[in-house]
Design a protein around this motif. Structure first.
Motif, PDB file in Angstrom:
ATOM      1  N   SER A 109       3.442   9.659  -3.443  1.00  0.00           N
ATOM      2  CA  SER A 109       2.689   8.427  -3.165  1.00  0.00           C
ATOM      3  C   SER A 109       1.676   8.149  -4.267  1.00  0.00           C
ATOM      4  O   SER A 109       1.481   6.995  -4.682  1.00  0.00           O
ATOM      5  N   GLU A 110       1.022   9.203  -4.749  1.00  0.00           N
ATOM      6  CA  GLU A 110       0.061   9.034  -5.837  1.00  0.00           C
ATOM      7  C   GLU A 110       0.757   8.502  -7.094  1.00  0.00           C
ATOM      8  O   GLU A 110       0.260   7.586  -7.760  1.00  0.00           O
ATOM      9  N   ALA A 111       1.911   9.091  -7.404  1.00  0.00           N
ATOM     10  CA  ALA A 111       2.669   8.659  -8.589  1.00  0.00           C
ATOM     11  C   ALA A 111       3.117   7.207  -8.447  1.00  0.00           C
ATOM     12  O   ALA A 111       3.101   6.446  -9.427  1.00  0.00           O
ATOM     13  N   ALA A 112       3.500   6.826  -7.241  1.00  0.00           N
ATOM     14  CA  ALA A 112       3.934   5.449  -7.010  1.00  0.00           C
ATOM     15  C   ALA A 112       2.790   4.467  -7.256  1.00  0.00           C
ATOM     16  O   ALA A 112       2.967   3.415  -7.872  1.00  0.00           O
ATOM     17  N   TYR A 113       1.595   4.827  -6.777  1.00  0.00           N
ATOM     18  CA  TYR A 113       0.437   3.953  -7.006  1.00  0.00           C
ATOM     19  C   TYR A 113       0.105   3.866  -8.489  1.00  0.00           C
ATOM     20  O   TYR A 113      -0.091   2.773  -9.036  1.00  0.00           O
ATOM     21  N   LEU A 114       0.041   4.998  -9.158  1.00  0.00           N
ATOM     22  CA  LEU A 114      -0.337   5.011 -10.572  1.00  0.00           C
ATOM     23  C   LEU A 114       0.680   4.280 -11.451  1.00  0.00           C
ATOM     24  O   LEU A 114       0.322   3.748 -12.499  1.00  0.00           O
ATOM     25  N   SER A 115       1.934   4.261 -11.004  1.00  0.00           N
ATOM     26  CA  SER A 115       2.963   3.579 -11.788  1.00  0.00           C
ATOM     27  C   SER A 115       3.016   2.080 -11.509  1.00  0.00           C
ATOM     28  O   SER A 115       3.791   1.347 -12.134  1.00  0.00           O
ATOM     29  N   GLY A 116       2.220   1.610 -10.533  1.00  0.00           N
ATOM     30  CA  GLY A 116       2.159   0.185 -10.239  1.00  0.00           C
ATOM     31  C   GLY A 116       3.134  -0.303  -9.194  1.00  0.00           C
ATOM     32  O   GLY A 116       3.318  -1.511  -9.021  1.00  0.00           O
ATOM     33  N   ARG A 117       3.762   0.637  -8.450  1.00  0.00           N
ATOM     34  CA  ARG A 117       4.715   0.221  -7.425  1.00  0.00           C
ATOM     35  C   ARG A 117       4.033  -0.400  -6.211  1.00  0.00           C
ATOM     36  O   ARG A 117       4.690  -1.023  -5.377  1.00  0.00           O
ATOM     37  N   CYS A 118       2.736  -0.199  -6.079  1.00  0.00           N
ATOM     38  CA  CYS A 118       2.014  -0.791  -4.953  1.00  0.00           C
ATOM     39  C   CYS A 118       0.620  -1.184  -5.412  1.00  0.00           C
ATOM     40  O   CYS A 118       0.120  -0.711  -6.442  1.00  0.00           O
ATOM     41  N   ASP A 119      -0.024  -2.016  -4.624  1.00  0.00           N
ATOM     42  CA  ASP A 119      -1.341  -2.533  -4.984  1.00  0.00           C
ATOM     43  C   ASP A 119      -2.473  -1.591  -4.607  1.00  0.00           C
ATOM     44  O   ASP A 119      -3.562  -1.675  -5.191  1.00  0.00           O
TER      45      ASP A 119
ATOM     46  N   VAL B  92       0.838  -1.194   0.000  1.00  0.00           N
ATOM     47  CA  VAL B  92       0.000   0.000   0.000  1.00  0.00           C
ATOM     48  C   VAL B  92       0.873   1.244   0.000  1.00  0.00           C
ATOM     49  O   VAL B  92       1.845   1.336   0.756  1.00  0.00           O
ATOM     50  N   CYS B  93       0.562   2.187  -0.862  1.00  0.00           N
ATOM     51  CA  CYS B  93       1.271   3.466  -0.905  1.00  0.00           C
ATOM     52  C   CYS B  93       0.613   4.438   0.069  1.00  0.00           C
ATOM     53  O   CYS B  93      -0.619   4.548   0.120  1.00  0.00           O
ATOM     54  N   VAL B  94       1.451   5.165   0.804  1.00  0.00           N
ATOM     55  CA  VAL B  94       0.928   6.120   1.781  1.00  0.00           C
ATOM     56  C   VAL B  94       1.976   7.193   2.048  1.00  0.00           C
ATOM     57  O   VAL B  94       3.171   6.898   2.119  1.00  0.00           O
ATOM     58  N   PRO B  95       1.573   8.466   2.168  1.00  0.00           N
ATOM     59  CA  PRO B  95       2.529   9.519   2.521  1.00  0.00           C
ATOM     60  C   PRO B  95       3.056   9.321   3.939  1.00  0.00           C
ATOM     61  O   PRO B  95       2.300   8.962   4.853  1.00  0.00           O
ATOM     62  N   ALA B  96       4.334   9.559   4.134  1.00  0.00           N
ATOM     63  CA  ALA B  96       4.977   9.333   5.435  1.00  0.00           C
ATOM     64  C   ALA B  96       4.465  10.304   6.489  1.00  0.00           C
ATOM     65  O   ALA B  96       4.218  11.486   6.212  1.00  0.00           O
ATOM     66  N   GLY B  97       4.300   9.805   7.710  1.00  0.00           N
ATOM     67  CA  GLY B  97       3.976  10.654   8.847  1.00  0.00           C
ATOM     68  C   GLY B  97       2.583  11.225   8.853  1.00  0.00           C
ATOM     69  O   GLY B  97       2.290  12.158   9.599  1.00  0.00           O
ATOM     70  N   THR B  98       1.686  10.674   8.047  1.00  0.00           N
ATOM     71  CA  THR B  98       0.325  11.199   7.975  1.00  0.00           C
ATOM     72  C   THR B  98      -0.612  10.419   8.887  1.00  0.00           C
ATOM     73  O   THR B  98      -0.313   9.302   9.329  1.00  0.00           O
ATOM     74  N   ALA B  99      -1.785  11.004   9.132  1.00  0.00           N
ATOM     75  CA  ALA B  99      -2.804  10.316   9.911  1.00  0.00           C
ATOM     76  C   ALA B  99      -3.255   9.051   9.192  1.00  0.00           C
ATOM     77  O   ALA B  99      -3.611   8.043   9.831  1.00  0.00           O
ATOM     78  N   GLN B 100      -3.218   9.087   7.851  1.00  0.00           N
ATOM     79  CA  GLN B 100      -3.634   7.921   7.083  1.00  0.00           C
ATOM     80  C   GLN B 100      -2.681   6.738   7.287  1.00  0.00           C
ATOM     81  O   GLN B 100      -3.108   5.584   7.344  1.00  0.00           O
ATOM     82  N   GLU B 101      -1.384   7.022   7.409  1.00  0.00           N
ATOM     83  CA  GLU B 101      -0.410   5.957   7.650  1.00  0.00           C
ATOM     84  C   GLU B 101      -0.685   5.278   8.985  1.00  0.00           C
ATOM     85  O   GLU B 101      -0.705   4.043   9.090  1.00  0.00           O
ATOM     86  N   VAL B 102      -0.914   6.089  10.011  1.00  0.00           N
ATOM     87  CA  VAL B 102      -1.195   5.549  11.345  1.00  0.00           C
ATOM     88  C   VAL B 102      -2.499   4.768  11.344  1.00  0.00           C
ATOM     89  O   VAL B 102      -2.594   3.663  11.895  1.00  0.00           O
ATOM     90  N   ALA B 103      -3.526   5.343  10.710  1.00  0.00           N
ATOM     91  CA  ALA B 103      -4.840   4.697  10.698  1.00  0.00           C
ATOM     92  C   ALA B 103      -4.798   3.363   9.956  1.00  0.00           C
ATOM     93  O   ALA B 103      -5.392   2.372  10.400  1.00  0.00           O
ATOM     94  N   MET B 104      -4.073   3.320   8.842  1.00  0.00           N
ATOM     95  CA  MET B 104      -4.000   2.088   8.059  1.00  0.00           C
ATOM     96  C   MET B 104      -3.266   0.995   8.829  1.00  0.00           C
ATOM     97  O   MET B 104      -3.689  -0.175   8.829  1.00  0.00           O
ATOM     98  N   ALA B 105      -2.185   1.374   9.507  1.00  0.00           N
ATOM     99  CA  ALA B 105      -1.444   0.397  10.294  1.00  0.00           C
ATOM    100  C   ALA B 105      -2.325  -0.198  11.390  1.00  0.00           C
ATOM    101  O   ALA B 105      -2.338  -1.413  11.618  1.00  0.00           O
ATOM    102  N   GLY B 106      -3.080   0.665  12.060  1.00  0.00           N
ATOM    103  CA  GLY B 106      -3.974   0.190  13.112  1.00  0.00           C
ATOM    104  C   GLY B 106      -5.095  -0.691  12.581  1.00  0.00           C
ATOM    105  O   GLY B 106      -5.461  -1.700  13.193  1.00  0.00           O
ATOM    106  N   TYR B 107      -5.621  -0.317  11.420  1.00  0.00           N
ATOM    107  CA  TYR B 107      -6.714  -1.088  10.827  1.00  0.00           C
ATOM    108  C   TYR B 107      -6.242  -2.475  10.411  1.00  0.00           C
ATOM    109  O   TYR B 107      -6.927  -3.485  10.650  1.00  0.00           O
ATOM    110  N   LEU B 108      -5.062  -2.550   9.789  1.00  0.00           N
ATOM    111  CA  LEU B 108      -4.526  -3.841   9.373  1.00  0.00           C
ATOM    112  C   LEU B 108      -4.302  -4.762  10.574  1.00  0.00           C
ATOM    113  O   LEU B 108      -4.570  -5.968  10.508  1.00  0.00           O
TER     114      LEU B 108
END
Length: 346
Positions: A188-198, A154-170
């Motif tokens: 992070s958006e570019a990484a996802y669009l380029s296929g570096r993450c699912d 999963v692609c996620v920007p570092a140090g964001t609330a989304q990173e923390v929330a995703m880790a907790g959810y998983l």
């Protein structure tokens, strides 16, 4: 005036810079200043938040937050034409701009947190959006829930609330994923669009706009899982309760009109023959709707006639009438399984 939970997050540097000198507004001061100026200075957006605040090729502003600004201006002046100014600022500059009086309210995809409410000393309206954190994936993976992505990335920007929330959810659902972390959201958006993450995790509004950047948007879908949710509210200077009431009355009117079936197309008919006492009051037929906060009693009619109800604003900017095709989800009316509800009118 919807009543949602009250939570938003603030950077410690900004908090330190403002906490010692937060501007305190006196009762009614902001409304008086706006009326004298003849313009409501709004947003704090820089015009690059698709779906919420955009500037088109001709320099025209549009978006959900932009229409909320216009609704507040219409409540005050009877029309927003010539009476609202969209002041562009960065995310960090929105607080000093509000504190200094350069803008009258921050309406900029701003989450309501204890830190911002308490430490910065600003005041928040009722929430007008509940922003769920969700996950965008490629349809070819065959995933319908996050659990189906076990062992993926999963692609996620570092140090964001989304990173923390995703880790907790998983952890809660017993699923393991590799985090592909970038310093900036754009990376992070570019990484996802380029296929570096699912998968990519972010607010659903941002996922809906990111999907359009893909070579084939129909190849991507937003999963049903809600990882977290953040209430989004308008922010004003502390101490002017009348000004907060005006913004809350505006927000509640949009939701109440949708609940009552009042639209920009039928508002004149509804006003001529109100189907209920509450609709009659909301549209200014019965006195008392706005006078208590310094507005005209027909401010609700003016808002709906000019901009429509909450549903119309949503569909135009984020929903099926927009490029983003975002479902209402949790931002539906309470009776439709969402969290939106207005104050009673009587």
């Amino acid at each position: 005036m919807t009543k949602f939970s009250k939570l938003i997050a603030a950077g410690s540097v900004v908090a330190a810079g403002l906490s010692a000198s937060v501007a305190i507004a006196g009762h009614g001061d902001t409304l008086a200043a706006v009326k004298e100026r003849g313009t409501f200075n709004c947003t704090g957006h820089n015009g690059s938040y698709l779906g919420l605040a955009e500037v088109d090729a001709n320099g025209n502003w549009k978006g959900f937050d932009i229409d909320v600004c216009r609704a507040v201006a219409t409540a005050i002046f009877g029309t927003h034409e010539g009476h609202v100014s969209f002041v562009p600022t960065s995310w960090a500059q929105r607080w000093p701009a509000l504190q200094s009086g350069e803008i009258d309210a921050v309406i900029k995809a701003t989450g309501w947190t204890i830190g911002r409410d308490g430490e910065l000393g600003f005041q928040f309206s009722n929430a007008y959006l509940l922003a769920p954190t969700k996950v965008l994936v490629r349809k070819e993976l065959g995933a319908t829930t996050v659990a189906d992505l076990d062992g993926g990335s999963v692609c996620v920007p570092a140090g964001t609330a989304q990173e923390v929330a995703m880790a907790g959810y998983l952890e809660r659902i017993g699923t393991t994923m590799e985090f592909v972390v970038s310093e900036k959201t754009e990376e992070s958006e570019a990484a996802y669009l380029s296929g570096r993450c699912d998968a990519f995790v972010q607010w659903d509004v941002q996922l809906a706009t990111l999907r359009l950047k893909a070579e084939n948007p129909d190849d991507h879908m937003i999963l049903s899982d809600s990882i977290a949710a953040e209430p989004v509210a308008a922010v004003v200077r502390q101490g002017d309760d009348n000004w907060v009431d005006i913004i809350n009355f505006t927000l509640s009117t949009l939701v109440a009109a949708e609940e009552a079936g009042v639209t920009s197309a039928n508002v004149d008919e509804m006003r001529a023959n109100p189907p209920s006492p509450s609709v009659g009051m909301m549209l200014g037929v019965t006195p008392g709707y706005g006078s208590g906060v310094g507005l005209s009693d027909d401010f609700g009619y003016n808002i709906i006639k000019t901009l429509g109800n909450y549903s119309e604003i949503w569909e135009r900017n984020l929903g099926m009438d927009s490029p983003y095709k975002l479902e209402r989800g949790v931002n539906a009316l309470w009776q439709n399984g969402g969290v939106l509800w207005p104050l009673l009118i009587h």
